[in-house]
Design an enzyme around this catalytic site. Structure first.
Site, PDB file in Angstrom:
ATOM      1  N   ARG A 176      12.789   5.279  12.677  1.00 11.73           N
ATOM      2  CA  ARG A 176      11.380   6.376  12.609  1.00 11.73           C
ATOM      3  C   ARG A 176      11.101   5.489  14.133  1.00 11.73           C
ATOM      4  NH1 ARG A 176       9.247   5.500   6.156  1.00 11.73           N
ATOM      5  NH2 ARG A 176       7.721   6.990   7.833  1.00 11.73           N
ATOM      6  N   TYR A 236      11.163   8.796   1.891  1.00  6.62           N
ATOM      7  CA  TYR A 236      11.307   7.903   0.250  1.00  6.62           C
ATOM      8  C   TYR A 236      12.059   8.763  -0.995  1.00  6.62           C
ATOM      9  CZ  TYR A 236       7.876   5.990   3.556  1.00  6.62           C
ATOM     10  OH  TYR A 236       6.880   5.155   4.552  1.00  6.62           O
ATOM     11  N   PRO A 269       1.216  -1.184   0.590  1.00  8.96           N
ATOM     12  CA  PRO A 269      -0.127  -0.275   0.137  1.00  8.96           C
ATOM     13  C   PRO A 269       0.734   1.480   0.078  1.00  8.96           C
ATOM     14  CG  PRO A 269      -0.537  -1.049   1.933  1.00  8.96           C
ATOM     15  CD  PRO A 269       0.631  -2.211   0.875  1.00  8.96           C
ATOM     16  N   ASN A 270      -0.060   2.245  -0.834  1.00 10.14           N
ATOM     17  CA  ASN A 270       0.613   3.483  -1.050  1.00 10.14           C
ATOM     18  C   ASN A 270       2.385   3.832  -1.688  1.00 10.14           C
ATOM     19  OD1 ASN A 270      -1.614   4.481   0.906  1.00 10.14           O
ATOM     20  ND2 ASN A 270      -0.359   3.525   2.156  1.00 10.14           N
ATOM     21  N   ARG A 318       5.151  10.887  -2.542  1.00 13.03           N
ATOM     22  CA  ARG A 318       4.967  11.265  -1.096  1.00 13.03           C
ATOM     23  C   ARG A 318       5.568  10.893  -0.182  1.00 13.03           C
ATOM     24  NH1 ARG A 318       4.831   5.079   1.176  1.00 13.03           N
ATOM     25  NH2 ARG A 318       4.304   5.369   3.571  1.00 13.03           N
ATOM     26  N   ASN A 356       8.019  -5.517  -0.558  1.00 12.17           N
ATOM     27  CA  ASN A 356       7.845  -4.162   0.291  1.00 12.17           C
ATOM     28  C   ASN A 356       6.405  -3.983   0.536  1.00 12.17           C
ATOM     29  OD1 ASN A 356       7.263  -1.266   1.484  1.00 12.17           O
ATOM     30  ND2 ASN A 356       8.711  -0.520   0.360  1.00 12.17           N
ATOM     31  N   HIS A 397       3.860  -3.870   9.406  1.00 13.39           N
ATOM     32  CA  HIS A 397       3.614  -3.473  10.539  1.00 13.39           C
ATOM     33  C   HIS A 397       2.108  -3.946  11.543  1.00 13.39           C
ATOM     34  CE1 HIS A 397       6.577  -1.624   9.557  1.00 13.39           C
ATOM     35  NE2 HIS A 397       6.633  -0.592   9.296  1.00 13.39           N
ATOM     36  N   GLU A 441      12.124  -9.178   2.294  1.00 17.52           N
ATOM     37  CA  GLU A 441      11.734  -7.927   3.013  1.00 17.52           C
ATOM     38  C   GLU A 441      12.214  -6.977   2.484  1.00 17.52           C
ATOM     39  OE1 GLU A 441      11.149  -8.443   6.961  1.00 17.52           O
ATOM     40  OE2 GLU A 441      10.318  -6.318   7.216  1.00 17.52           O
ATOM     41  N   ASP A 500       1.803 -15.351   7.713  1.00 23.78           N
ATOM     42  CA  ASP A 500       0.918 -17.053   7.356  1.00 23.78           C
ATOM     43  C   ASP A 500       1.004 -17.112   5.951  1.00 23.78           C
ATOM     44  OD1 ASP A 500       0.796 -17.303   9.721  1.00 23.78           O
ATOM     45  OD2 ASP A 500      -1.904 -17.152   9.750  1.00 23.78           O
ATOM     46  N   ALA A 507       3.112  -0.209   5.384  1.00 23.37           N
ATOM     47  CA  ALA A 507       2.720  -0.739   5.713  1.00 23.37           C
ATOM     48  C   ALA A 507       2.261  -2.074   7.147  1.00 23.37           C
ATOM     49  CB  ALA A 507       1.250   0.251   6.715  1.00 23.37           C
ATOM     50  N   HIS A 545      12.679  -2.213   2.882  1.00 26.27           N
ATOM     51  CA  HIS A 545      11.924  -1.374   2.845  1.00 26.27           C
ATOM     52  C   HIS A 545      12.534   0.130   2.491  1.00 26.27           C
ATOM     53  CE1 HIS A 545       8.689  -2.894   5.424  1.00 26.27           C
ATOM     54  NE2 HIS A 545       9.981  -3.880   5.846  1.00 26.27           N
ATOM     55  N   ILE A 546      12.486   0.632   1.837  1.00 26.88           N
ATOM     56  CA  ILE A 546      12.553   1.846   1.117  1.00 26.88           C
ATOM     57  C   ILE A 546      14.087   3.291   2.252  1.00 26.88           C
ATOM     58  CG2 ILE A 546      12.468   4.259  -0.363  1.00 26.88           C
ATOM     59  CD1 ILE A 546      10.221   2.967  -1.371  1.00 26.88           C
ATOM     60  N   SER A 547      12.943   3.618   3.444  1.00 24.94           N
ATOM     61  CA  SER A 547      13.926   3.890   4.719  1.00 24.94           C
ATOM     62  C   SER A 547      14.129   2.805   5.742  1.00 24.94           C
ATOM     63  CB  SER A 547      12.625   4.399   5.718  1.00 24.94           C
ATOM     64  OG  SER A 547      12.059   4.149   5.749  1.00 24.94           O
ATOM     65  N   ARG A 590       7.237   1.456  13.701  1.00 22.90           N
ATOM     66  CA  ARG A 590       7.517   1.167  12.699  1.00 22.90           C
ATOM     67  C   ARG A 590       8.841  -0.337  13.055  1.00 22.90           C
ATOM     68  NH1 ARG A 590       5.138   4.085   8.487  1.00 22.90           N
ATOM     69  NH2 ARG A 590       4.944   6.251   9.037  1.00 22.90           N
TER      70      ARG A 590
HETATM   71  C1  DQA Z   1       7.419   1.406   3.922  1.00 27.32           C
HETATM   72  C2  DQA Z   1       8.193   1.839   5.836  1.00 27.32           C
HETATM   73  C3  DQA Z   1       6.956   1.394   6.225  1.00 27.32           C
HETATM   74  O1  DQA Z   1       6.209   1.755   7.370  1.00 27.32           O
HETATM   75  C4  DQA Z   1       5.668   2.385   5.765  1.00 27.32           C
HETATM   76  O2  DQA Z   1       4.680   1.814   6.508  1.00 27.32           O
HETATM   77  C5  DQA Z   1       5.929   2.139   3.971  1.00 27.32           C
HETATM   78  C6  DQA Z   1       6.820   1.963   3.481  1.00 27.32           C
HETATM   79  C7  DQA Z   1       9.448   1.676   3.725  1.00 27.32           C
HETATM   80  O3  DQA Z   1       9.755   2.046   1.943  1.00 27.32           O
HETATM   81  O4  DQA Z   1      10.433   2.433   4.207  1.00 27.32           O
HETATM   82  O5  DQA Z   1       5.018   2.450   3.446  1.00 27.32           O
HETATM   83  O6  DQA Z   1       7.969   0.162   3.558  1.00 27.32           O
END
Ligand code: DQA
Length: 151
Positions: free
Chosen positions: A112, A23, A10-11, A18, A79, A85, A103, A92, A82, A105-107, A116
Protein backbone atom coordinates in the site's frame (compact mmCIF):
# COMPACT_ATOMS: atom_id res chain seq x y z
CA UNK A 1 -6.71 -21.44 31.48
CA UNK A 2 -4.36 -18.80 30.08
CA UNK A 3 -5.83 -16.08 27.92
CA UNK A 4 -5.01 -14.17 24.78
CA UNK A 5 -5.96 -10.51 24.42
CA UNK A 6 -7.28 -9.51 20.99
CA UNK A 7 -6.46 -5.81 20.91
CA UNK A 8 -7.65 -3.55 18.10
CA UNK A 9 -6.69 0.07 17.62
CA UNK A 10 -8.26 3.08 15.92
CA UNK A 11 -10.98 2.77 13.29
CA UNK A 12 -11.17 -1.01 13.57
CA UNK A 13 -14.60 -0.56 15.17
CA UNK A 14 -15.64 0.43 11.62
CA UNK A 15 -14.73 -2.97 10.13
CA UNK A 16 -17.40 -4.17 7.73
CA UNK A 17 -18.29 -0.68 6.49
CA UNK A 18 -14.78 0.74 6.23
CA UNK A 19 -13.02 0.41 2.83
CA UNK A 20 -14.29 -3.14 2.18
CA UNK A 21 -11.94 -3.57 -0.79
CA UNK A 22 -9.07 -3.23 1.68
CA UNK A 23 -10.50 -4.81 4.84
CA UNK A 24 -13.37 -7.05 3.71
CA UNK A 25 -16.95 -7.27 4.93
CA UNK A 26 -16.53 -8.91 8.34
CA UNK A 27 -17.43 -6.66 11.28
CA UNK A 28 -15.37 -6.36 14.45
CA UNK A 29 -18.04 -8.45 16.21
CA UNK A 30 -17.55 -11.16 13.53
CA UNK A 31 -13.77 -11.06 14.05
CA UNK A 32 -14.12 -11.30 17.83
CA UNK A 33 -16.57 -14.22 17.50
CA UNK A 34 -14.08 -15.97 15.19
CA UNK A 35 -11.31 -15.46 17.75
CA UNK A 36 -13.46 -16.79 20.61
CA UNK A 37 -14.23 -19.88 18.52
CA UNK A 38 -10.52 -20.36 17.75
CA UNK A 39 -9.81 -19.95 21.47
CA UNK A 40 -12.10 -22.88 22.28
CA UNK A 41 -10.30 -25.01 19.71
CA UNK A 42 -6.88 -23.96 21.00
CA UNK A 43 -7.79 -24.22 24.69
CA UNK A 44 -7.19 -20.57 25.57
CA UNK A 45 -9.56 -17.96 26.94
CA UNK A 46 -10.03 -14.88 24.75
CA UNK A 47 -10.43 -11.27 25.88
CA UNK A 48 -11.26 -8.61 23.30
CA UNK A 49 -10.74 -4.86 23.43
CA UNK A 50 -10.91 -2.14 20.79
CA UNK A 51 -10.06 1.49 21.40
CA UNK A 52 -9.53 4.59 19.30
CA UNK A 53 -7.32 6.03 22.07
CA UNK A 54 -3.59 5.43 22.31
CA UNK A 55 -3.50 5.65 26.13
CA UNK A 56 -6.19 3.00 26.50
CA UNK A 57 -4.16 0.67 24.26
CA UNK A 58 -1.03 1.38 26.32
CA UNK A 59 -2.88 0.60 29.57
CA UNK A 60 -4.17 -2.66 28.06
CA UNK A 61 -0.62 -3.71 27.10
CA UNK A 62 0.66 -2.91 30.61
CA UNK A 63 -2.17 -4.98 32.11
CA UNK A 64 -1.41 -7.86 29.73
CA UNK A 65 2.24 -7.69 30.85
CA UNK A 66 1.11 -8.09 34.48
CA UNK A 67 -1.00 -11.06 33.32
CA UNK A 68 2.01 -12.67 31.62
CA UNK A 69 4.12 -12.32 34.78
CA UNK A 70 1.33 -13.89 36.85
CA UNK A 71 0.85 -16.74 34.34
CA UNK A 72 -2.70 -15.66 33.44
CA UNK A 73 -1.97 -14.30 29.95
CA UNK A 74 -0.13 -15.88 27.02
CA UNK A 75 0.15 -12.75 24.91
CA UNK A 76 -1.58 -10.19 22.74
CA UNK A 77 -2.78 -10.25 19.14
CA UNK A 78 -2.54 -6.56 18.31
CA UNK A 79 -3.77 -4.65 15.29
CA UNK A 80 -2.61 -1.12 16.13
CA UNK A 81 -4.29 0.40 13.04
CA UNK A 82 -2.69 3.67 12.01
CA UNK A 83 -0.78 3.90 15.33
CA UNK A 84 1.47 1.25 13.76
CA UNK A 85 3.05 3.97 11.69
CA UNK A 86 3.21 6.73 14.31
CA UNK A 87 3.45 5.45 17.87
CA UNK A 88 6.75 5.35 19.71
CA UNK A 89 4.63 5.16 22.88
CA UNK A 90 3.11 1.81 21.86
CA UNK A 91 6.56 0.50 20.91
CA UNK A 92 7.81 1.47 24.38
CA UNK A 93 4.74 -0.04 26.08
CA UNK A 94 5.34 -3.45 24.46
CA UNK A 95 9.04 -3.39 25.35
CA UNK A 96 8.37 -2.14 28.87
CA UNK A 97 5.60 -4.62 29.64
CA UNK A 98 7.65 -7.53 28.21
CA UNK A 99 4.52 -9.05 26.72
CA UNK A 100 4.57 -11.25 23.60
CA UNK A 101 2.71 -9.30 20.94
CA UNK A 102 1.82 -10.58 17.49
CA UNK A 103 1.39 -7.51 15.29
CA UNK A 104 -1.45 -8.23 12.92
CA UNK A 105 -2.67 -6.34 9.85
CA UNK A 106 -5.67 -7.31 7.78
CA UNK A 107 -4.25 -5.75 4.61
CA UNK A 108 -0.76 -6.17 3.20
CA UNK A 109 0.59 -2.83 4.39
CA UNK A 110 3.73 -3.28 2.24
CA UNK A 111 1.66 -3.30 -0.94
CA UNK A 112 0.00 0.00 0.00
CA UNK A 113 1.07 3.65 0.44
CA UNK A 114 4.69 4.27 1.43
CA UNK A 115 3.64 5.75 4.79
CA UNK A 116 2.30 2.31 5.76
CA UNK A 117 5.62 0.54 5.09
CA UNK A 118 7.23 1.56 8.36
CA UNK A 119 6.05 0.07 11.66
CA UNK A 120 7.09 1.26 15.12
CA UNK A 121 5.51 -1.93 16.47
CA UNK A 122 7.45 -4.57 14.47
CA UNK A 123 10.81 -4.19 16.29
CA UNK A 124 9.02 -4.79 19.60
CA UNK A 125 6.77 -7.61 18.33
CA UNK A 126 7.25 -11.34 18.87
CA UNK A 127 5.84 -11.99 15.40
CA UNK A 128 3.98 -10.35 12.55
CA UNK A 129 0.99 -11.47 10.48
CA UNK A 130 0.23 -9.30 7.47
CA UNK A 131 -2.13 -9.50 4.52
CA UNK A 132 -4.27 -12.58 5.30
CA UNK A 133 -7.47 -10.62 5.79
CA UNK A 134 -9.30 -11.18 9.06
CA UNK A 135 -8.04 -14.81 9.14
CA UNK A 136 -4.77 -13.20 10.27
CA UNK A 137 -6.17 -12.82 13.80
CA UNK A 138 -6.61 -16.59 14.10
CA UNK A 139 -3.20 -17.26 12.52
CA UNK A 140 -1.66 -14.90 15.07
CA UNK A 141 -3.43 -16.73 17.92
CA UNK A 142 -2.10 -20.04 16.64
CA UNK A 143 1.38 -18.54 16.42
CA UNK A 144 1.20 -17.32 20.02
CA UNK A 145 0.08 -20.73 21.26
CA UNK A 146 2.78 -22.59 19.29
CA UNK A 147 5.53 -20.24 20.38
CA UNK A 148 4.63 -19.62 24.04
CA UNK A 149 2.33 -22.27 25.50
CA UNK A 150 4.14 -24.63 27.83
CA UNK A 151 3.12 -28.21 28.36
C1 DQA B 1 -4.30 -1.88 9.25
C2 DQA B 1 -3.31 -1.18 8.30
C3 DQA B 1 -3.02 0.24 8.78
O1 DQA B 1 -2.15 0.87 7.88
C4 DQA B 1 -4.33 1.03 8.83
O2 DQA B 1 -4.08 2.32 9.33
C5 DQA B 1 -5.39 0.34 9.61
C6 DQA B 1 -5.57 -1.09 9.43
C7 DQA B 1 -4.67 -3.29 8.72
O3 DQA B 1 -5.24 -4.05 9.51
O4 DQA B 1 -4.45 -3.61 7.55
O5 DQA B 1 -6.15 0.98 10.33
O6 DQA B 1 -3.66 -2.06 10.50
Amino acid sequence: MTSILILNGPNLNLLGQREPAQYGHATLADVEAMCREAGQRLGVAVQCLQSNHEGVLIDAIHEAGRGVREGRVLGVVFNPGAYTHTSVALHDAIKGAEVPVIETHISNVHAREAFRHHSYISPAAAGIVVGFGVDGYVLAMEGLVRKYRQG
